[in-house]
Design an enzyme around this catalytic site. Structure first.
Site, PDB file in Angstrom:
ATOM      1  N   ARG A   1       0.837  -1.208   0.000  1.00  0.00           N
ATOM      2  CA  ARG A   1       0.000   0.000   0.000  1.00  0.00           C
ATOM      3  C   ARG A   1       0.862   1.243   0.000  1.00  0.00           C
ATOM      4  O   ARG A   1       1.999   1.213   0.475  1.00  0.00           O
ATOM      5  CB  ARG A   1      -0.940   0.011   1.200  1.00  0.00           C
ATOM      6  CG  ARG A   1      -0.288   0.022   2.585  1.00  0.00           C
ATOM      7  CD  ARG A   1       0.089   1.384   3.089  1.00  0.00           C
ATOM      8  NE  ARG A   1       0.362   1.387   4.526  1.00  0.00           N
ATOM      9  CZ  ARG A   1       1.155   2.256   5.126  1.00  0.00           C
ATOM     10  NH1 ARG A   1       1.811   3.161   4.428  1.00  0.00           N
ATOM     11  NH2 ARG A   1       1.326   2.220   6.444  1.00  0.00           N
TER      12      ARG A   1
ATOM     13  N   GLU B   1      -6.513   7.250   7.816  1.00  0.00           N
ATOM     14  CA  GLU B   1      -5.380   8.025   8.348  1.00  0.00           C
ATOM     15  C   GLU B   1      -4.832   9.012   7.314  1.00  0.00           C
ATOM     16  O   GLU B   1      -4.386  10.101   7.646  1.00  0.00           O
ATOM     17  CB  GLU B   1      -4.279   7.058   8.809  1.00  0.00           C
ATOM     18  CG  GLU B   1      -3.090   7.755   9.405  1.00  0.00           C
ATOM     19  CD  GLU B   1      -2.080   6.780   9.995  1.00  0.00           C
ATOM     20  OE1 GLU B   1      -2.482   5.750  10.570  1.00  0.00           O
ATOM     21  OE2 GLU B   1      -0.877   7.066   9.885  1.00  0.00           O
TER      22      GLU B   1
ATOM     23  N   ARG C   1      -5.405   5.560   0.741  1.00  0.00           N
ATOM     24  CA  ARG C   1      -4.472   4.454   0.897  1.00  0.00           C
ATOM     25  C   ARG C   1      -4.727   3.583  -0.330  1.00  0.00           C
ATOM     26  O   ARG C   1      -5.838   3.044  -0.492  1.00  0.00           O
ATOM     27  CB  ARG C   1      -4.744   3.656   2.181  1.00  0.00           C
ATOM     28  CG  ARG C   1      -4.274   4.359   3.458  1.00  0.00           C
ATOM     29  CD  ARG C   1      -2.755   4.330   3.568  1.00  0.00           C
ATOM     30  NE  ARG C   1      -2.232   5.145   4.643  1.00  0.00           N
ATOM     31  CZ  ARG C   1      -1.904   4.689   5.847  1.00  0.00           C
ATOM     32  NH1 ARG C   1      -2.093   3.438   6.156  1.00  0.00           N
ATOM     33  NH2 ARG C   1      -1.376   5.490   6.735  1.00  0.00           N
TER      34      ARG C   1
ATOM     35  N   CYS D   1       1.099  10.909   9.411  1.00  0.00           N
ATOM     36  CA  CYS D   1       2.038  10.387  10.407  1.00  0.00           C
ATOM     37  C   CYS D   1       3.455  10.409   9.818  1.00  0.00           C
ATOM     38  O   CYS D   1       3.652   9.964   8.686  1.00  0.00           O
ATOM     39  CB  CYS D   1       1.661   8.951  10.780  1.00  0.00           C
ATOM     40  SG  CYS D   1       2.834   8.178  11.921  1.00  0.00           S
TER      41      CYS D   1
ATOM     42  N   THR E   1       5.878   8.539  10.179  1.00  0.00           N
ATOM     43  CA  THR E   1       6.437   7.230   9.808  1.00  0.00           C
ATOM     44  C   THR E   1       6.155   6.890   8.347  1.00  0.00           C
ATOM     45  O   THR E   1       6.820   6.039   7.765  1.00  0.00           O
ATOM     46  CB  THR E   1       5.857   6.072  10.657  1.00  0.00           C
ATOM     47  OG1 THR E   1       4.442   6.006  10.432  1.00  0.00           O
ATOM     48  CG2 THR E   1       6.140   6.251  12.121  1.00  0.00           C
TER      49      THR E   1
ATOM     50  N   ARG F   1       4.065   0.565   2.433  1.00  0.00           N
ATOM     51  CA  ARG F   1       4.269  -0.598   3.300  1.00  0.00           C
ATOM     52  C   ARG F   1       3.990  -1.832   2.459  1.00  0.00           C
ATOM     53  O   ARG F   1       2.875  -2.065   2.001  1.00  0.00           O
ATOM     54  CB  ARG F   1       3.341  -0.560   4.520  1.00  0.00           C
ATOM     55  CG  ARG F   1       3.770  -1.581   5.598  1.00  0.00           C
ATOM     56  CD  ARG F   1       3.050  -1.359   6.908  1.00  0.00           C
ATOM     57  NE  ARG F   1       1.754  -2.011   6.946  1.00  0.00           N
ATOM     58  CZ  ARG F   1       1.549  -3.279   7.282  1.00  0.00           C
ATOM     59  NH1 ARG F   1       2.550  -4.050   7.619  1.00  0.00           N
ATOM     60  NH2 ARG F   1       0.316  -3.782   7.284  1.00  0.00           N
TER      61      ARG F   1
ATOM     62  N   ARG G   1       4.424  -7.326  12.419  1.00  0.00           N
ATOM     63  CA  ARG G   1       3.104  -6.971  12.971  1.00  0.00           C
ATOM     64  C   ARG G   1       2.289  -8.240  13.144  1.00  0.00           C
ATOM     65  O   ARG G   1       2.622  -9.282  12.600  1.00  0.00           O
ATOM     66  CB  ARG G   1       2.337  -6.019  12.030  1.00  0.00           C
ATOM     67  CG  ARG G   1       2.946  -4.643  11.924  1.00  0.00           C
ATOM     68  CD  ARG G   1       2.059  -3.675  11.130  1.00  0.00           C
ATOM     69  NE  ARG G   1       2.701  -2.370  11.036  1.00  0.00           N
ATOM     70  CZ  ARG G   1       2.164  -1.274  10.515  1.00  0.00           C
ATOM     71  NH1 ARG G   1       0.934  -1.311  10.020  1.00  0.00           N
ATOM     72  NH2 ARG G   1       2.815  -0.133  10.476  1.00  0.00           N
TER      73      ARG G   1
ATOM     74  N   GLU H   1      -1.543  -3.427  12.417  1.00  0.00           N
ATOM     75  CA  GLU H   1      -0.855  -2.724  13.491  1.00  0.00           C
ATOM     76  C   GLU H   1      -1.566  -2.905  14.837  1.00  0.00           C
ATOM     77  O   GLU H   1      -2.793  -2.918  14.891  1.00  0.00           O
ATOM     78  CB  GLU H   1      -0.837  -1.237  13.126  1.00  0.00           C
ATOM     79  CG  GLU H   1       0.150  -0.457  13.924  1.00  0.00           C
ATOM     80  CD  GLU H   1       0.247   0.972  13.420  1.00  0.00           C
ATOM     81  OE1 GLU H   1      -0.731   1.486  12.866  1.00  0.00           O
ATOM     82  OE2 GLU H   1       1.326   1.552  13.605  1.00  0.00           O
TER      83      GLU H   1
HETATM   84  P1  ADP Z   1      -1.554  -0.277   7.005  1.00  0.00           P
HETATM   85  O1  ADP Z   1      -1.101  -1.408   6.187  1.00  0.00           O
HETATM   86  O2  ADP Z   1      -2.446   0.612   6.243  1.00  0.00           O
HETATM   87  O3  ADP Z   1      -0.392   0.417   7.642  1.00  0.00           O
HETATM   88  P2  ADP Z   1      -2.578  -2.143   9.057  1.00  0.00           P
HETATM   89  O4  ADP Z   1      -1.272  -2.636   9.561  1.00  0.00           O
HETATM   90  O5  ADP Z   1      -3.620  -1.857  10.080  1.00  0.00           O
HETATM   91  O6  ADP Z   1      -2.450  -0.782   8.233  1.00  0.00           O
HETATM   92  O7  ADP Z   1      -3.133  -3.211   8.028  1.00  0.00           O
HETATM   93  C1  ADP Z   1      -4.358  -2.991   7.385  1.00  0.00           C
HETATM   94  C2  ADP Z   1      -5.013  -4.305   7.011  1.00  0.00           C
HETATM   95  O8  ADP Z   1      -4.269  -4.932   5.991  1.00  0.00           O
HETATM   96  C3  ADP Z   1      -5.120  -5.299   8.147  1.00  0.00           C
HETATM   97  O9  ADP Z   1      -6.350  -5.965   8.079  1.00  0.00           O
HETATM   98  C4  ADP Z   1      -4.004  -6.255   7.838  1.00  0.00           C
HETATM   99  O10 ADP Z   1      -4.207  -7.568   8.370  1.00  0.00           O
HETATM  100  C5  ADP Z   1      -4.066  -6.280   6.334  1.00  0.00           C
HETATM  101  N1  ADP Z   1      -2.829  -6.778   5.721  1.00  0.00           N
HETATM  102  C6  ADP Z   1      -1.587  -6.263   5.847  1.00  0.00           C
HETATM  103  N2  ADP Z   1      -0.703  -6.981   5.157  1.00  0.00           N
HETATM  104  C7  ADP Z   1      -1.397  -8.003   4.569  1.00  0.00           C
HETATM  105  C8  ADP Z   1      -1.045  -9.091   3.711  1.00  0.00           C
HETATM  106  N3  ADP Z   1       0.204  -9.273   3.314  1.00  0.00           N
HETATM  107  N4  ADP Z   1      -2.039  -9.920   3.332  1.00  0.00           N
HETATM  108  C9  ADP Z   1      -3.311  -9.726   3.718  1.00  0.00           C
HETATM  109  N5  ADP Z   1      -3.698  -8.724   4.501  1.00  0.00           N
HETATM  110  C10 ADP Z   1      -2.760  -7.857   4.927  1.00  0.00           C
HETATM  111  N1  ARG Z   2       0.404   7.151  16.488  1.00  0.00           N
HETATM  112  C1  ARG Z   2       0.680   5.767  16.713  1.00  0.00           C
HETATM  113  C2  ARG Z   2       1.858   5.645  17.652  1.00  0.00           C
HETATM  114  O1  ARG Z   2       2.542   6.614  17.852  1.00  0.00           O
HETATM  115  C3  ARG Z   2       0.955   5.017  15.430  1.00  0.00           C
HETATM  116  C4  ARG Z   2       2.244   5.363  14.745  1.00  0.00           C
HETATM  117  C5  ARG Z   2       2.606   4.607  13.493  1.00  0.00           C
HETATM  118  N2  ARG Z   2       1.495   4.008  12.845  1.00  0.00           N
HETATM  119  C6  ARG Z   2       0.651   4.618  12.028  1.00  0.00           C
HETATM  120  N3  ARG Z   2      -0.394   3.953  11.634  1.00  0.00           N
HETATM  121  N4  ARG Z   2       0.866   5.823  11.599  1.00  0.00           N
HETATM  122  O2  ARG Z   2       2.099   4.579  18.178  1.00  0.00           O
END
Ligand code: ADP
Ligand code: ARG
Length: 342
Positions: A112, A211, A215, A257, A259, A266, A295, A300
């Protein structure tokens, strides 16, 4: 606003770098969109277990509040004020054959990127009218996509609870009620203005006004990382024809954010490592070597289930998109090799 009282519970980079001197320097500053230091640090104050603890309101925040943001960016990304960010979305430069041809470890791959529209404040500082406008602009553009990216936009307010939960469970949709986003003002007027677009196969998806304003997601079952990257790049190119994203020569794509700055990318796999995960020290030594983050399986702040982890690149700024995906690929190859040797 008074200088916050930090205790040993405040583990965030915000608490680390918001010294009394920095606070005094910034406490009355305000961006053109009305974003202040108080708003920037609210999430980290409300949630002492934050790891970062700050959000920006707009591109200007990163300049105006630089005495706080710069050291946070430097510690997270290893990127200094003098560095420049460079983008590289050339799929030919990615060397990423499927690390799991037998399909024994990788359940799915997802990449993403975050994007925000250049003519609007970020979601933390946006008004309801502006957020609705972003939703209209982005969903209209998406609904006009053709070919394999063609699909439909589903606004959150019009979804049944059952439909929403099923999309979350299947990893397609963001969760509701994230406390970090809540404190940052990112959940205001929920669920209005939010939603998800996806193509018919659910391999190309766009979250609107979570966020970040967008995305952009490419995902599918299995470990064909290159195919996932190729689809994402194709989608980004199409979207760039229809809207202008906030981008700076120094910080790359602007995100709420710090990060996510830079590539805002990601790239992850869901991978089963039941043996290696018994030895977290060894597991972490490999992920650290390739700059990867571990993760849980629901994203997250979630836990692993059944030895399945979400492994993704941790660096996003000062590295190219190709490098982010390459880091993830190379690390996953070593993880699988190690798992199979156990
Ligand atoms: P972001 O990827 O936007 O930083 P999250 O870590 O919350 O936010 O992930 C968002 C969603 O994407 C969650 O449901 C997570 O399980 C899913 N996800 C992340 N990576 C994968 C993957 N490789 N395969 C399937 N689902 C994924
Ligand atoms: N604000 C949260 C923290 O400081 C998340 C930081 C990174 N993750 C994110 N989705 N931006 O722990």
């Amino acid at each position: 606003m008074k200088y916050p009282k930090f205790t040993s519970k405040n583990s965030s980079l915000m608490a680390k770098f918001l010294t009394k001197e920095v606070f005094e320097e910034l406490k009355d500053a305000k961006t053109k969109n009305g974003f202040t230091l108080e708003k920037a640090i609210k999430s980290g104050i409300d949630n002492p277990d934050s790891s970062i603890g700050v959000y920006a309101g707009d591109e200007e925040s990163y300049e105006l509040f630089a005495p706080l943001f710069d050291p946070i960016i430097q510690e997270y990304h290893g990127f200094t004020r003098r560095d420049m960010h460079a983008s590289n979305l050339n799929i030919d430069e990615l060397d990423a054959p499927n690390p799991d041809l037998k399909g024994e470890h990788i359940l799915s791959t997802r990449i993403r990127v975050g994007r925000n529209l250049s003519d609007f404040p970020l979601g933390t500082a946006i008004s309801k009218t502006q957020r609705d406008e972003v939703e209209m602009i982005v969903s209209t553009a998406l609904n006009s996509l053709e070919g394999s990216l063609a699909g439909k936009y589903y606004p959150l307010y019009a979804m049944s609870e059952e439909q929403r939960l099923s999309l979350v469970k299947d990893h397609f949709l963001f969760k509701a009620g994230d406390r970090f986003l809540e404190s940052a003002g990112l959940n205001r007027d929920w669920p209005k203005g939010r939603g998800i677009y996806h193509n018919h196969e659910k391999t190309f998806l766009v979250w609107i006004n979570e966020e970040d304003e967008l995305r952009v997601i490419s995902m599918q079952k299995g470990g064909d990382i290159k195919e996932v990257f190729t689809r994402l790049v194709q989608a980004i190119r199409e979207l760039e024809k229809k809207m202008k994203f906030a981008f700076s020569e120094h910080l790359g794509y602007i995100t709420s954010c710090p990060t996510n700055l830079g590539t805002a990318m990601r790239a992850s796999v869901h991978i089963a490592l039941p043996k290696l995960s018994q030895d977290m020290k060894r597991f972490k030594s490999i992920t650290d070597k390739y700059h990867l983050q571990i993760r849980g399986v629901n994203g997250e702040h979630s836990q692993s289930e059944g030895g399945v982890y979400d492994i993704s690149n941790a660096r996003r700024l000062g590295v190219t998109e190709v490098q982010c995906v390459q880091d993830m690929h190379d690390g996953v190859v070593e993880l699988i090799k190690t798992e199979e040797s156990l």
